[in-house]
Motif scaffolding. Structure first.
Motif, mmCIF file in Angstrom:
data_model
loop_
_atom_site.group_PDB
_atom_site.id
_atom_site.type_symbol
_atom_site.label_atom_id
_atom_site.label_comp_id
_atom_site.label_asym_id
_atom_site.label_seq_id
_atom_site.Cartn_x
_atom_site.Cartn_y
_atom_site.Cartn_z
ATOM 1 N N ALA A 1 -4.285 8.576 1.327
ATOM 2 C CA ALA A 1 -4.943 7.259 1.234
ATOM 3 C C ALA A 1 -6.036 7.281 0.168
ATOM 4 O O ALA A 1 -6.145 6.369 -0.663
ATOM 5 C CB ALA A 1 -5.536 6.879 2.592
ATOM 6 N N GLY B 1 0.829 -1.205 0.000
ATOM 7 C CA GLY B 1 0.000 0.000 0.000
ATOM 8 C C GLY B 1 0.860 1.251 0.000
ATOM 9 O O GLY B 1 0.488 2.278 -0.593
ATOM 10 N N ALA B 2 2.035 1.166 0.648
ATOM 11 C CA ALA B 2 2.932 2.329 0.706
ATOM 12 C C ALA B 2 3.411 2.713 -0.694
ATOM 13 O O ALA B 2 3.649 3.894 -0.971
ATOM 14 C CB ALA B 2 4.121 2.036 1.618
ATOM 15 N N SER C 1 -6.054 5.227 -3.474
ATOM 16 C CA SER C 1 -7.114 4.348 -3.931
ATOM 17 C C SER C 1 -7.498 4.689 -5.382
ATOM 18 O O SER C 1 -7.770 3.799 -6.193
ATOM 19 C CB SER C 1 -8.304 4.490 -2.972
ATOM 20 O OG SER C 1 -9.395 3.778 -3.416
ATOM 21 N N ARG D 1 -13.612 3.915 -0.013
ATOM 22 C CA ARG D 1 -12.360 3.295 -0.458
ATOM 23 C C ARG D 1 -12.570 1.802 -0.690
ATOM 24 O O ARG D 1 -12.092 1.241 -1.682
ATOM 25 C CB ARG D 1 -11.277 3.532 0.614
ATOM 26 C CG ARG D 1 -9.876 3.457 0.074
ATOM 27 C CD ARG D 1 -9.012 4.535 0.675
ATOM 28 N NE ARG D 1 -8.649 4.317 2.058
ATOM 29 C CZ ARG D 1 -7.585 3.612 2.439
ATOM 30 N NH1 ARG D 1 -6.821 3.008 1.560
ATOM 31 N NH2 ARG D 1 -7.277 3.516 3.716
ATOM 32 N N TYR E 1 1.645 2.469 -3.520
ATOM 33 C CA TYR E 1 0.558 3.225 -4.159
ATOM 34 C C TYR E 1 0.386 4.591 -3.496
ATOM 35 O O TYR E 1 0.090 5.587 -4.165
ATOM 36 C CB TYR E 1 -0.745 2.413 -4.123
ATOM 37 C CG TYR E 1 -0.652 1.182 -4.989
ATOM 38 C CD1 TYR E 1 -0.855 1.273 -6.360
ATOM 39 C CD2 TYR E 1 -0.291 -0.053 -4.453
ATOM 40 C CE1 TYR E 1 -0.727 0.153 -7.172
ATOM 41 C CE2 TYR E 1 -0.157 -1.172 -5.260
ATOM 42 C CZ TYR E 1 -0.380 -1.058 -6.617
ATOM 43 O OH TYR E 1 -0.239 -2.163 -7.416
ATOM 44 N N ASP F 1 -3.898 -7.349 -3.565
ATOM 45 C CA ASP F 1 -3.865 -8.344 -4.649
ATOM 46 C C ASP F 1 -2.659 -9.269 -4.525
ATOM 47 O O ASP F 1 -2.185 -9.803 -5.524
ATOM 48 C CB ASP F 1 -3.808 -7.623 -6.002
ATOM 49 C CG ASP F 1 -2.547 -6.774 -6.149
ATOM 50 O OD1 ASP F 1 -1.903 -6.456 -5.123
ATOM 51 O OD2 ASP F 1 -2.185 -6.441 -7.296
ATOM 52 N N ARG G 1 0.842 8.726 5.331
ATOM 53 C CA ARG G 1 -0.175 8.143 6.217
ATOM 54 C C ARG G 1 -1.421 9.006 6.370
ATOM 55 O O ARG G 1 -2.314 8.654 7.143
ATOM 56 C CB ARG G 1 0.439 7.880 7.612
ATOM 57 C CG ARG G 1 1.540 6.862 7.590
ATOM 58 C CD ARG G 1 0.999 5.453 7.298
ATOM 59 N NE ARG G 1 1.833 4.741 6.345
ATOM 60 C CZ ARG G 1 1.413 3.745 5.566
ATOM 61 N NH1 ARG G 1 0.179 3.325 5.608
ATOM 62 N NH2 ARG G 1 2.236 3.170 4.722
ATOM 63 N N ARG H 1 -13.006 -1.972 -8.902
ATOM 64 C CA ARG H 1 -12.190 -1.616 -10.064
ATOM 65 C C ARG H 1 -11.935 -2.867 -10.914
ATOM 66 O O ARG H 1 -11.981 -3.999 -10.417
ATOM 67 C CB ARG H 1 -10.861 -0.998 -9.595
ATOM 68 C CG ARG H 1 -9.976 -1.999 -8.903
ATOM 69 C CD ARG H 1 -8.709 -1.353 -8.367
ATOM 70 N NE ARG H 1 -7.887 -2.353 -7.720
ATOM 71 C CZ ARG H 1 -7.146 -2.139 -6.650
ATOM 72 N NH1 ARG H 1 -7.100 -0.943 -6.096
ATOM 73 N NH2 ARG H 1 -6.421 -3.111 -6.145
HETATM 74 O O1 DC Z 1 -3.202 -0.611 2.396
HETATM 75 P P1 DC Z 1 -3.285 0.899 2.201
HETATM 76 O O2 DC Z 1 -4.452 1.517 2.896
HETATM 77 O O3 DC Z 1 -2.003 1.575 2.548
HETATM 78 O O4 DC Z 1 -3.496 1.093 0.617
HETATM 79 C C1 DC Z 1 -3.725 2.348 0.035
HETATM 80 C C2 DC Z 1 -4.437 2.158 -1.300
HETATM 81 O O5 DC Z 1 -3.557 1.508 -2.225
HETATM 82 C C3 DC Z 1 -5.683 1.282 -1.233
HETATM 83 O O6 DC Z 1 -6.866 2.048 -1.087
HETATM 84 C C4 DC Z 1 -5.676 0.524 -2.528
HETATM 85 C C5 DC Z 1 -4.253 0.561 -3.012
HETATM 86 N N1 DC Z 1 -3.568 -0.730 -2.971
HETATM 87 C C6 DC Z 1 -3.749 -1.575 -4.039
HETATM 88 O O7 DC Z 1 -4.514 -1.270 -4.940
HETATM 89 N N2 DC Z 1 -3.071 -2.746 -4.108
HETATM 90 C C7 DC Z 1 -2.253 -3.118 -3.122
HETATM 91 N N3 DC Z 1 -1.581 -4.276 -3.225
HETATM 92 C C8 DC Z 1 -2.073 -2.273 -1.989
HETATM 93 C C9 DC Z 1 -2.763 -1.082 -1.945
#
Ligand code: DC
Length: 210
Positions: free
Chosen positions: A78, A32-33, A82, A163, A35, A114, A73, A170
């Protein structure tokens, strides 16, 4: 050994993934970091969050220093992450790095949306961590210092639900539980109990006879 940990926002997957990495002596990647870092870069450059091609180029040139930026953060990053993560160009640009991390000889723990379905579908252990939207919102609101009382909590919950919907609906690598993942619902569990349950599930999957 590769452990894939997926789940929605504020489900506890990050805490669990970090604890599993420590417990089993494996490197950990919070995907997630990645993205969030693309989103932060896009916001700073003033890129259009609907422009997949431009965002894909930003993802391909990502400066790893951004991963330590405290702004990563924040709620607005965030939300932007997304949006940014829905573009196949962005996902493609980040794919090789994540696959290489998962493929290192030591094994690894990766958490995201994913990991079990796209990044490491061959992972022998996959957890899908979830909790009710109300509980996830309350956790995130507490982490933020309980801003705005009950109205603030409702706002955080609305953001989490939006979110969730975007990450699930998607077309590109949506949030989905892999067929061979184990469901871990952390609703009503504190951090220690959730981590212990995750450790037990991993050990049970690796040693089915125990
Ligand atoms: O886990 P997180 O809240 O830090 O993720 C932030 C955004 O990144 C989340 O809304 C969707 C995207 N994300 C993604 O599409 N695929 C991932 N493997 C991890 C995060």
């Amino acid at each position: 050994m590769v452990i894939a940990v997926d789940g929605p926002a504020a489900s506890g997957k990050g805490t669990i993934a970090r604890a599993l990495a420590e417990r089993f002596g494996l490197p950990h990647l919070d995907t997630g970091a990645l993205y969030r870092a693309v989103a932060l870069e896009a916001l700073r450059q003033g890129l259009d969050l609907a422009d997949g091609a431009a965002l894909g180029r930003a993802a391909a040139q990502l400066d790893s220093a951004l991963l330590a930026d405290p702004e990563l953060r924040t709620a607005h990053v965030a939300e932007a992450a997304s949006r940014v993560s829905a573009h196949p160009e962005v996902r493609d640009a980040l794919l090789a790095f994540q696959r290489a991390f998962a493929g290192q000889p030591s094994g690894a723990v990766l958490d995201g949306r994913d990991i079990g379905t796209v990044i490491a579908p061959e992972a022998p252990v996959k957890l899908f961590v979830t909790a009710s939207p109300e509980e996830r919102a309350r956790r995130r609101w507490r982490e933020l210092g309980c801003p705005g009382g009950e109205a603030g909590l409702a706002e955080v919950e609305a953001g989490i639900r939006a979110r969730d919907a975007r990450d699930r609906d998607r077309a590109a690598a949506p949030l989905r539980m892999a067929d061979d993942a184990i469901l871990l619902d952390t609703t009503g569990l504190d951090k220690e109990a959730a981590v212990q349950r995750a450790v037990d599930l991993v050990v049970g999957r690796l040693n089915p006879a125990l």
